[in-house]
Design a protein around this motif. Structure first.
Motif: not given
Length: 249
Positions: A63-65, A77-81, A100-103
């Motif tokens: 999971y990429t957020e 926020l924008w998310d995907g797998t 952009v900061l990504t978890d």
């Protein structure tokens, strides 16, 4: 196109404290975030951004957020797998640093148990003088420069100013604390990470909120999560290590 070199995750040492702590599986093999100013018209300009997460355990779930910040203020926020991407259009104005900061999450199978976690970021600075609208010419691709590094320092100073305001509002003393990120929290203790993640997840943020900050005491036995909402309300949530277990105060 005003573009920067993509920012890749780099594993940094946090001293003996983390070396002796939670042993992450390191199953995330690649984590990357990227933001660029892609185009502009006479009225506005467009930011494009994307992130990817790869691992070496095919049965696990990714999971990429991504969260976008204007200065230190949350935009959305924008998310995907495996991949997350999006764009955002802003009217022309003064010089602005965007981040952009990504978890990056890896879950065990299809469960909600985090098997591995990483966090990456990237920045780009909008400067009105960079864009010549009459000619409508694209800029040549550029790499990170002294100017970009200066913008990053300015960004971190803005975040620090907010941290100082939160400390003053809540009456806490951070003189013996060091700023850390969620990746370091995950390496420190998986259970603590779950609680900290609940507080700092971008899904808990509203537009205009400040970027949440995490501070760990030099003893390794106290941790604060600092937040400030768009209306200026500050909070400091403390966790303390008690008999080997982290507890929220």
């Amino acid at each position: 196109m005003l573009k920067k070199v993509a920012a890749f995750a780099v594993l940094t040492s946090f001293g003996a404290l983390l070396l002796a702590s939670n042993n992450a599986s390191a199953a995330i093999t690649r984590a990357e975030s990227y933001i660029t100013i892609d185009s502009a018209t006479s009225d506005d300009y467009t930011l494009d951004f994307n992130a990817v997460t790869y691992n070496n355990v095919s049965s696990n779930t990714l999971y990429t957020e991504m969260e976008l910040y204007k200065g230190s203020k949350f935009i959305g926020l924008w998310d995907g797998t495996v991949r997350a991407d999006g764009s955002y259009t802003e009217d022309h104005g003064s010089k602005t640093t965007w981040k952009v900061l990504t978890d990056h999450y890896e879950y065990k199978g299809s469960t909600s148990t985090v098997a591995d976690f990483d966090q990456t970021d990237d920045t780009v600075t909008y400067k009105p003088a960079d864009w010549t609208f009459a000619a409508k010419e694209k800029l040549e691709e550029t790499v990170e420069s002294k100017e970009a590094k200066k913008a990053e320092v300015e960004f971190e100073n803005a975040v620090l100013q907010t941290t100082n305001v939160i400390a003053l509002d809540t009456g806490i003393d951070l003189s013996e604390y060091t700023k850390i990120d969620k990746k370091q929290v995950f390496e420190l203790d998986a259970d603590l990470f779950q609680e900290v993640n609940e507080l700092t997840s971008m899904r808990t943020l509203q537009p205009g909120d400040s970027m949440p900050q995490i501070y760990l005491h030099g003893s390794g036995e106290s941790l604060y999560v600092l937040k400030q909402s768009s209306d200026g309300v500050s909070s400091a949530t403390e966790f303390v290590l008690d008999n080997g277990k982290w507890k929220r105060e």
